[in-house]
Enzyme design. Structure first.
Site, PDB file in Angstrom:
ATOM      1  N   ARG A   1      41.743  37.306  35.430  1.00  0.00           N
ATOM      2  CA  ARG A   1      42.935  38.081  35.746  1.00  0.00           C
ATOM      3  C   ARG A   1      43.912  37.971  34.581  1.00  0.00           C
ATOM      4  O   ARG A   1      44.032  36.917  33.948  1.00  0.00           O
ATOM      5  CB  ARG A   1      43.618  37.547  37.014  1.00  0.00           C
ATOM      6  CG  ARG A   1      42.895  37.895  38.302  1.00  0.00           C
ATOM      7  CD  ARG A   1      43.000  39.394  38.636  1.00  0.00           C
ATOM      8  NE  ARG A   1      42.353  39.738  39.886  1.00  0.00           N
ATOM      9  CZ  ARG A   1      41.096  40.182  40.018  1.00  0.00           C
ATOM     10  NH1 ARG A   1      40.330  40.335  38.958  1.00  0.00           N
ATOM     11  NH2 ARG A   1      40.612  40.499  41.206  1.00  0.00           N
TER      12      ARG A   1
ATOM     13  N   HIS B   1      39.306  46.372  32.200  1.00  0.00           N
ATOM     14  CA  HIS B   1      38.964  45.699  33.469  1.00  0.00           C
ATOM     15  C   HIS B   1      37.630  46.235  33.997  1.00  0.00           C
ATOM     16  O   HIS B   1      37.560  46.815  35.091  1.00  0.00           O
ATOM     17  CB  HIS B   1      40.079  45.888  34.504  1.00  0.00           C
ATOM     18  CG  HIS B   1      39.987  44.894  35.636  1.00  0.00           C
ATOM     19  ND1 HIS B   1      41.090  44.356  36.245  1.00  0.00           N
ATOM     20  CD2 HIS B   1      38.920  44.349  36.264  1.00  0.00           C
ATOM     21  CE1 HIS B   1      40.697  43.524  37.206  1.00  0.00           C
ATOM     22  NE2 HIS B   1      39.384  43.504  37.230  1.00  0.00           N
TER      23      HIS B   1
END
Ligand code: NAP
Ligand code: GLV
Length: 306
Positions: free
Chosen positions: A221, A269
């Site tokens: 993250r 991502h």
């Protein structure tokens, strides 16, 4: 049995159809305000209103491995939160991380630049013993990545919250062994869940403890990394480079230094995507097991945060 589905960043209809095939006995609907009470919610970043209007959910099935965003929401306290465990993500993560490690170790980015300029050049071969790979997070993804990296014979180190034993890896655990883990690591891979304890865990102090000319791979993250600290350590030469798949703000804002930093490789991502067929099969299987009162894998501990 009623199931409501709510997911951003994906086409809803193919998911609904796949769930209807996998669970013919269930009524599966896309969630809309005012929907009838459901037993299960299958979600990825749903609106808060869904949980406010569905206080009787038995379980919330998250369509990803990370539940950090979900745990920030108000969810019915009796509902079990379940994450995807592997579901085809682990092999993707393994290939992504191996690619990044090898690209750095074999200096393929330098060759790319040379070739682009029409230069035929050789770099001195590097000794892999001098490039220990340290993996933070030895869960479903971290262990699969470790197994894949091990094929390339790099020294392997791993760090987890509780002590773990992984064949071929030197394992460290807990805050007390973190600095020792970092000090012997040359390629740092972050595969931690985002929790209050791991937020900002890669910062000037911790990254500064890595071996000189280290490389950072963040596939967990964005909030694990203090982005300006990474840039400072790249610019002062302590760090050799970074591959980043996740960011504090996604999409990465226009003008962000990572877009053009010569030592940073970015991807949007995408290191391990949720795969529809595998995820539907896993979620449907878990719903059926819950209905039978059987234990399932991937139940999130709300207090621990993952
Ligand atoms: P997991 O199975 O829950 O494993 C988490 C690991 O992190 C465990 O080894 C755990 O230690 C360790 N850990 C947790 N808190 C820690 C702490 N405070 N200190 C040290 N170690 C700690 O998770 P996973 O399935 O491997 O996934 C990891 C993360 O990857 C997800 O949470 C998600 O954010 C991210 N992810 C990213 C993508 C992408 O496309 N970029 C895709 C999927 C997942 P213990 O072993 O002691 O419990
Ligand atoms: C993706 O980032 C996931 O958590 O599955």
């Amino acid at each position: 049995m009623r199931i409501v589905f709510s997911a951003t960043q994906t086409k809803v209809q193919p998911w609904l159809e796949a769930f209807r095939v996998a669970l013919p006995q269930a009524q599966v609907q896309e969630w809309q305000p005012g929907a009838a009470p459901a037993d299960y919610a299958v979600v990825w970043r749903p609106p808060q209103q869904l949980f406010d209007e569905q206080p009787r959910l038995k379980a919330i099935m998250n369509m990803g491995a990370g539940v950090d965003a979900l745990l920030e929401m108000r969810t019915p306290p009796q509902a079990v939160i379940v994450r995807i465990d592997d579901g085809g993500m682990a092999v993707q993560m393994a290939e992504f991380v191996c690619h990044a490690v090898i690209r750095y170790f074999r200096e393929l980015d330098v060759y790319e630049r040379d070739v682009a300029q029409g230069t035929w050049s050789f770099r001195k071969p590097r000794r892999r013993e001098e490039f220990p790979v340290g993996i933070m997070g030895l869960g479903v993804l971290g262990q699969r990545v470790a197994e894949a990296v091990a094929h390339f014979e790099f020294p392997l180190r791993g760090w987890s919250r509780t002590p773990r034993q992984v064949p071929g890896m030197r394992c460290f655990a807990g805050a007390e062994q973190f600095d020792e883990f970092l000090a012997g690591t040359r390629v740092l891979v972050c595969l931690l869940p985002l929790t209050p304890e791991t937020e900002g865990i890669m910062n000037r102090r911790t990254l500064g403890r890595l071996m000189p000319q280290s490389y950072v791979i963040n596939v967990a993250r964005g909030a694990h990394l203090v982005e300006e600290d990474l840039v400072a350590l790249l610019d002062d030469g302590h760090l050799a480079g970074a591959t980043l798949d996740v960011f504090r703000t996604e999409p990465l804002p226009e003008g962000h230094p990572f877009w053009k930093h010569p030592k940073v490789t970015i991807t949007p991502h995408t290191s391990a995507r949720t795969l529809r067929d595998e995820s539907v099969a896993q979620i449907a299987g878990k719903i059926l097991a819950l209905e039978r009162g059987e234990p399932i894998a991937g139940v999130v501990d709300r207090n621990r945060g993952y």
